[in-house]
Design an enzyme around this catalytic site. Structure first.
Site, PDB file in Angstrom:
ATOM      1  N   LYS A  17      -2.827  -2.025  -2.750  1.00  0.00           N
ATOM      2  CA  LYS A  17      -3.855  -1.130  -2.229  1.00  0.00           C
ATOM      3  C   LYS A  17      -3.418   0.291  -2.562  1.00  0.00           C
ATOM      4  O   LYS A  17      -2.398   0.772  -2.052  1.00  0.00           O
ATOM      5  CB  LYS A  17      -4.037  -1.306  -0.718  1.00  0.00           C
ATOM      6  CG  LYS A  17      -5.153  -0.432  -0.138  1.00  0.00           C
ATOM      7  CD  LYS A  17      -5.485  -0.808   1.297  1.00  0.00           C
ATOM      8  CE  LYS A  17      -6.568   0.086   1.863  1.00  0.00           C
ATOM      9  NZ  LYS A  17      -6.995  -0.303   3.230  1.00  0.00           N
TER      10      LYS A  17
ATOM     11  N   GLU B  32       0.816  -1.213   0.000  1.00  0.00           N
ATOM     12  CA  GLU B  32       0.000   0.000   0.000  1.00  0.00           C
ATOM     13  C   GLU B  32       0.857   1.276   0.000  1.00  0.00           C
ATOM     14  O   GLU B  32       1.114   1.865   1.047  1.00  0.00           O
ATOM     15  CB  GLU B  32      -0.948   0.024   1.209  1.00  0.00           C
ATOM     16  CG  GLU B  32      -1.872   1.240   1.205  1.00  0.00           C
ATOM     17  CD  GLU B  32      -2.738   1.342   2.454  1.00  0.00           C
ATOM     18  OE1 GLU B  32      -3.532   2.290   2.535  1.00  0.00           O
ATOM     19  OE2 GLU B  32      -2.615   0.484   3.351  1.00  0.00           O
TER      20      GLU B  32
END
Length: 296
Positions: free
Chosen positions: A213, A176
């Site tokens: 993400k 992420e």
């Protein structure tokens, strides 16, 4: 790696619920839920309160595998139980929802336009515990604040380096590198980010599976070549990034194949003072709206 779980992670029409608020963000999450700081005085009491909130969400009849692919947990939550079962076991055994674990220790100070992850001390031991607790995958967050190519390269390099360590332990890492939605030249940052992700992905072993993400991109469908055509990347999910649920859903729906991994947007409108009927109705509406935006 359990192939049934891997197949669900890669193909299920559903989204990921982020329930991983940690020490720093927990008071804000509790306040949004209607629990004030005056209602707890120690970290233990604070984590008790947030576990009650998470348990209420997870046990809700609205929280099912029909709409929810996985749930991201905080380490403290992994060690707690729901109805006598460890949280990860309850999620999978009772709900058929994949458990993920937040493993980062927060953000370092801003440097070269980015905030890298702080060193993750004891990561090997944490991963061993996660495997024993039947965790499927992990999540770790860092943040891009400015369009700085060397900083973006470093943030992706760090994410993939740790991601390979996580994959070697038998877990699927969610990588992420968030682009701050308030940063200037965000589209340019996303271009450098995608190029570096593709560069790092090309160096992965063919058996290594990861998830990404990312912030919802400025340009619709900008991440389509990460969503398809990259055998190492089994799923790309999006954070709400500070957008309201309505705005996040509208933006997400324009990005085909990108699914949600929302936290604040998921819990928006939930209150400790709601009756179970009110709480479940509010959560059901939130889940359905995010689901609908995720399956476009």
């Amino acid at each position: 790696m359990d192939q049934k779980k891997l197949q669900r992670a890669a193909a299920a029409k559903a989204f990921i619920a982020a329930l991983d608020q940690s020490g720093g963000s927990t008071p804000k999450a509790l306040a949004a839920y209607g629990v004030e700081k005056s209602e707890y005085s120690t970290d233990q009491e604070m984590f008790d309160k947030v576990h009650e909130m998470r348990t209420r969400i997870i046990k809700s009849p609205a929280f099912t595998s029909e709409h929810i692919l996985g749930a991201i947990l905080f380490e403290n939550t992994m060690e707690r139980t729901i109805d006598g079962e460890l949280t990860a076991d309850y999620l999978w055994n009772k709900k058929a929802i994949l458990p993920f674990l937040k493993v980062d220790k927060g953000l370092a100070d801003l440097s070269n336009g980015v905030q890298l992850m702080k060193p993750i001390s004891g990561l090997d031991e944490l991963l061993q515990r996660a495997v024993k607790r039947n965790i499927f995958g992990t999540k770790m967050r860092s943040v891009i604040k400015e369009t700085n190519p060397s900083g973006i390269k470093e943030i992706v390099r760090q994410q993939f380096e740790i991601g390979k360590q996580i994959a070697a332990a038998g877990l699927v890492p969610i990588i992420e590198p968030e682009v701050d939605i308030h940063s200037q030249n965000r589209a340019e940052s996303e271009k450098f980010l995608k190029d570096e992700i593709l560069n790092q992905t090309a160096q992965l072993h063919s058996d290594t599976k990861i998830m990404l993400k990312l912030s919802i991109p400025v340009v619709d469908n900008f991440y389509s070549d990460l969503i398809t055509g990259q055998p190492n990347i089994i799923r790309v999910v999006a954070l709400s990034g500070g957008f309201s649920r309505k705005d996040a859903n509208e933006k997400l729906a324009r990005n085909h194949g990108l699914i949600a991994s929302f936290s604040r947007a998921l819990a928006e409108g939930l209150s400790v003072r709601q009756s179970d009927e009110e709480f479940n109705a509010c959560l059901a509406a939130s889940i359905k709206s995010i689901y609908n935006a995720s399956i476009t």
